[in-house]
Write a protein that holds these residues in place. Structure first.
Motif, PDB file in Angstrom:
ATOM      1  N   UNK A 106      -9.607  -3.423  -7.533  1.00 25.11           N
ATOM      2  CA  UNK A 106      -8.718  -3.972  -8.560  1.00 25.11           C
ATOM      3  C   UNK A 106      -7.645  -2.956  -8.954  1.00 25.11           C
ATOM      4  N   UNK A 107      -8.016  -1.703  -8.985  1.00 25.86           N
ATOM      5  CA  UNK A 107      -7.069  -0.645  -9.345  1.00 25.86           C
ATOM      6  C   UNK A 107      -5.937  -0.569  -8.321  1.00 25.86           C
ATOM      7  N   UNK A 108      -6.291  -0.758  -7.040  1.00 29.38           N
ATOM      8  CA  UNK A 108      -5.284  -0.691  -5.978  1.00 29.38           C
ATOM      9  C   UNK A 108      -4.338  -1.883  -6.051  1.00 29.38           C
ATOM     10  N   UNK A 109      -4.897  -3.087  -6.114  1.00 29.55           N
ATOM     11  CA  UNK A 109      -4.062  -4.286  -6.008  1.00 29.55           C
ATOM     12  C   UNK A 109      -3.239  -4.515  -7.265  1.00 29.55           C
ATOM     13  N   UNK A 110      -3.766  -4.153  -8.445  1.00 29.82           N
ATOM     14  CA  UNK A 110      -3.005  -4.361  -9.681  1.00 29.82           C
ATOM     15  C   UNK A 110      -1.786  -3.446  -9.747  1.00 29.82           C
ATOM     16  N   UNK A 111      -1.864  -2.301  -9.060  1.00 22.36           N
ATOM     17  CA  UNK A 111      -0.734  -1.355  -9.078  1.00 22.36           C
ATOM     18  C   UNK A 111       0.492  -1.920  -8.379  1.00 22.36           C
ATOM     19  N   UNK A 112       0.309  -2.903  -7.478  1.00 25.01           N
ATOM     20  CA  UNK A 112       1.449  -3.504  -6.775  1.00 25.01           C
ATOM     21  C   UNK A 112       1.648  -4.965  -7.185  1.00 25.01           C
ATOM     22  N   UNK A 113       1.100  -5.320  -8.348  1.00 24.43           N
ATOM     23  CA  UNK A 113       1.342  -6.648  -8.896  1.00 24.43           C
ATOM     24  C   UNK A 113       0.627  -7.774  -8.170  1.00 24.43           C
ATOM     25  N   UNK A 114      -0.505  -7.481  -7.551  1.00 27.91           N
ATOM     26  CA  UNK A 114      -1.256  -8.527  -6.868  1.00 27.91           C
ATOM     27  C   UNK A 114      -2.626  -8.660  -7.504  1.00 27.91           C
ATOM     28  N   UNK A 115      -3.369  -9.688  -7.113  1.00 26.48           N
ATOM     29  CA  UNK A 115      -4.665  -9.929  -7.731  1.00 26.48           C
ATOM     30  C   UNK A 115      -5.679 -10.301  -6.663  1.00 26.48           C
ATOM     31  N   UNK A 116      -6.944 -10.089  -7.011  1.00 24.20           N
ATOM     32  CA  UNK A 116      -8.038 -10.483  -6.125  1.00 24.20           C
ATOM     33  C   UNK A 116      -9.217 -10.887  -6.999  1.00 24.20           C
ATOM     34  N   UNK A 117      -9.768 -12.065  -6.729  1.00 25.13           N
ATOM     35  CA  UNK A 117     -10.921 -12.579  -7.464  1.00 25.13           C
ATOM     36  C   UNK A 117     -11.551 -13.683  -6.624  1.00 25.13           C
ATOM     37  N   UNK A 118     -12.485 -14.412  -7.200  1.00 28.87           N
ATOM     38  CA  UNK A 118     -13.170 -15.443  -6.435  1.00 28.87           C
ATOM     39  C   UNK A 118     -12.231 -16.558  -5.986  1.00 28.87           C
ATOM     40  N   UNK A 119     -11.200 -16.834  -6.782  1.00 28.51           N
ATOM     41  CA  UNK A 119     -10.253 -17.890  -6.416  1.00 28.51           C
ATOM     42  C   UNK A 119      -9.251 -17.426  -5.377  1.00 28.51           C
ATOM     43  N   UNK A 120      -9.033 -16.111  -5.289  1.00 30.35           N
ATOM     44  CA  UNK A 120      -8.132 -15.535  -4.291  1.00 30.35           C
ATOM     45  C   UNK A 120      -8.812 -14.288  -3.725  1.00 30.35           C
ATOM     46  N   UNK A 121      -9.800 -14.485  -2.824  1.00 29.43           N
ATOM     47  CA  UNK A 121     -10.678 -13.376  -2.421  1.00 29.43           C
ATOM     48  C   UNK A 121     -10.155 -12.467  -1.324  1.00 29.43           C
ATOM     49  N   UNK A 122      -8.930 -12.650  -0.873  1.00 32.76           N
ATOM     50  CA  UNK A 122      -8.336 -11.763   0.136  1.00 32.76           C
ATOM     51  C   UNK A 122      -6.979 -11.294  -0.362  1.00 32.76           C
TER      52      UNK A 122
END
Length: 483
Positions: free
Chosen positions: A177-193
């Motif tokens: 989460x720390x990596x992807x949030x730094x570039x304005x992206x998200x990852x969770x169960x609804x968007x797992x990749x």
């Protein structure tokens, strides 16, 4: 000594409880409202632990004393302003934490333990936790995390396991989460990749449950801090210097280039190296899914795609960016990789005054690369006959360079071909250089040699027209091409 990491929203906090019951709270966020956002996490935790005061608070924002407005009493502060006196943020934290530990004689009692503590805490707060040392290791090119308990690296082209471990799955997810949030992206169960990048341009891919069955997966393709030059590729034997001369002439004479190869074969590395031959007076527009290119020219415009938001809106594709780039007065367009319908727009750009453009594609051979581009044109949704699509490719593309990762892990240019037009329904192509593998040594190193096919390329006329010269001896079949 007990160390606890707390996620406080805008950054991580760390609580260190020393043997003498002294406490140090470290704020790893860069915004001064981190503690305001983290009160709901930090304050209850401290009260549950029976902690009513903090002896040291280390952070970077100017209003850190606002933490005193919480339900405990702060006795001392150690506030580091990383923007002052030319000190970096990492150096400021390091100095402050060392000072706080020294006040409690931690470094005198267990110097080695104190040093390890400082490094681990700073890696966790300011870096990417357990994999931070791997990112700093210049011999490692890939980091592959298969769940919290298994971490592999590629070193010198060979995969090997490491003793690195995450505390648990939650810890690994927090780093992702720390990596992807730094570039304005998200990852969770609804968007797992997700595809993302690190600050230095290293490529990141992450997959989380429910798609990842045995724990979250993280893949990091590291980029060299100093871009690999063509001189370096010649030195390590990836490209013979004679072929490098031809590549320089291809770029200088504004021939359109397609670089083809498999995953991890060095396509982007070669593209970066070849881009150094572009005239610094030209305006270059780069388009990528995840920004990786490291062009050294001054006049470079970088564009990156954007995934849809949580509502499924706002997506910006490579095709959208290619269309927009045509309105930005580019001299050359460099597309990081063609994957779908943007191939058609890229060919249109190459055919309409943007000569010297370059892109890459995943394919096992030069001929396969053209077939893949043809298939991608079909993915654009435009009704175009196969013959017309091939005619577009034959007209727009001039040179196809094939790269490969050999069995011993080394990456090489294994072919350079020129498109010469159409014969009936088939795109005609002639091979200029190739790498011929002759065997495998006892040490596992691939043996072989580069050779010229004896064909004089048609683009030599354009090379001469642009004021450059190439010796005809380069293309003789008996020419010695030193790797």
């Amino acid at each position: 000594m007990r160390v606890t990491f707390l996620d406080v929203g805008q950054g991580d906090a760390c609580l260190i409880e020393l043997p003498d019951r002294q406490t140090i709270l470290i704020d790893g966020g860069s915004r001064y409202d981190t503690f305001d956002l983290g009160r709901a996490v930090v304050a209850p935790y401290l009260w549950d632990r029976g902690i009513t005061h903090l002896d040291h608070v280390i952070g970077t924002h100017p209003q850190l004393d606002h933490v005193g407005g919480l339900a405990w009493t702060v006795q001392k502060f150690s506030v580091g302003h990383f923007w002052s006196n030319g000190t970096t943020r990492e150096e400021a934290f390091y100095q402050r934490l060392q000072t706080s530990l020294r006040l409690h004689h931690i470094d005198e009692q267990t110097a080695e333990e104190g040093q390890v503590l400082v490094e681990d805490v700073l890696d966790e707060l300011l870096g990417l936790g357990p994999i931070e040392p791997l990112l700093k290791d210049p011999t490692i090119t890939d980091i592959l995390v298969n769940g919290a308990e298994r971490v592999f690296v590629e070193r010198y082209g060979v995969l090997e396991p490491t003793p690195v471990r995450f505390k648990d799955e939650k810890h690994l997810l927090r780093i992702i989460q720390k990596i992807v949030s730094a570039v304005g992206r998200r990852i969770d169960e609804s968007s797992p990749m997700v595809d993302a990048r690190l600050a230095d341009g290293s490529r990141v891919n992450a997959v989380v449950p429910p798609l990842a069955l045995d724990g979250s997966l993280l893949s990091v393709r590291k980029f060299a801090r100093v871009p690999i030059s063509m001189e370096r590729l010649i030195e390590i034997g990836s490209v013979p210097f004679q072929v490098a001369e031809v590549l320089q002439a291809v770029v200088g004479s504004r021939r359109n280039v397609l670089i083809s190869g498999g995953t991890g074969s060095g396509k982007t590395t070669l593209l970066n190296a070849m881009s150094a031959y572009i005239d610094g007076r030209e305006r270059i527009v780069t388009i990528e899914d995840s920004a990786e290119l490291q062009l050294q020219q001054e006049h470079v415009v970088r564009l990156e795609t954007r995934p849809p938001n949580i509502e499924g809106k706002g997506e910006v594709t490579q095709r959208d960016l290619v269309k927009n780039a045509l309105r930005m007065r580019p001299d050359r367009i460099i597309l990081g990789e063609v994957r779908a319908g943007e191939a058609f727009d890229m060919l249109q750009a190459m055919n309409t005054g943007h000569e010297g453009s370059m892109t890459t594609v995943h394919a096992n051979s030069s001929r396969d690369a053209l077939s893949r581009v043809e298939q991608m044109i079909g993915m654009s949704g435009i009704d175009i006959s196969p013959r017309s699509a091939r005619a577009q490719i034959a007209s727009a593309m001039h040179v196809v360079i094939q790269v490969a990762r050999l069995a011993d892990g080394r990456r090489k240019v294994i072919g350079l071909s020129e498109l010469t037009g159409m014969e009936g329904e088939v795109i005609t192509m002639q091979e200029i250089f190739r790498f011929r593998q002759t065997g495998m040594g006892d040490d596992g190193v691939v043996q072989g040699r580069f050779e010229a096919t004896g064909i004089r390329p048609r683009f030599l006329d354009q090379v001469i027209a642009h004021g450059m010269t190439l010796s005809a001896d380069l293309f003789r079949p008996d020419a010695k091409l030193e790797p």
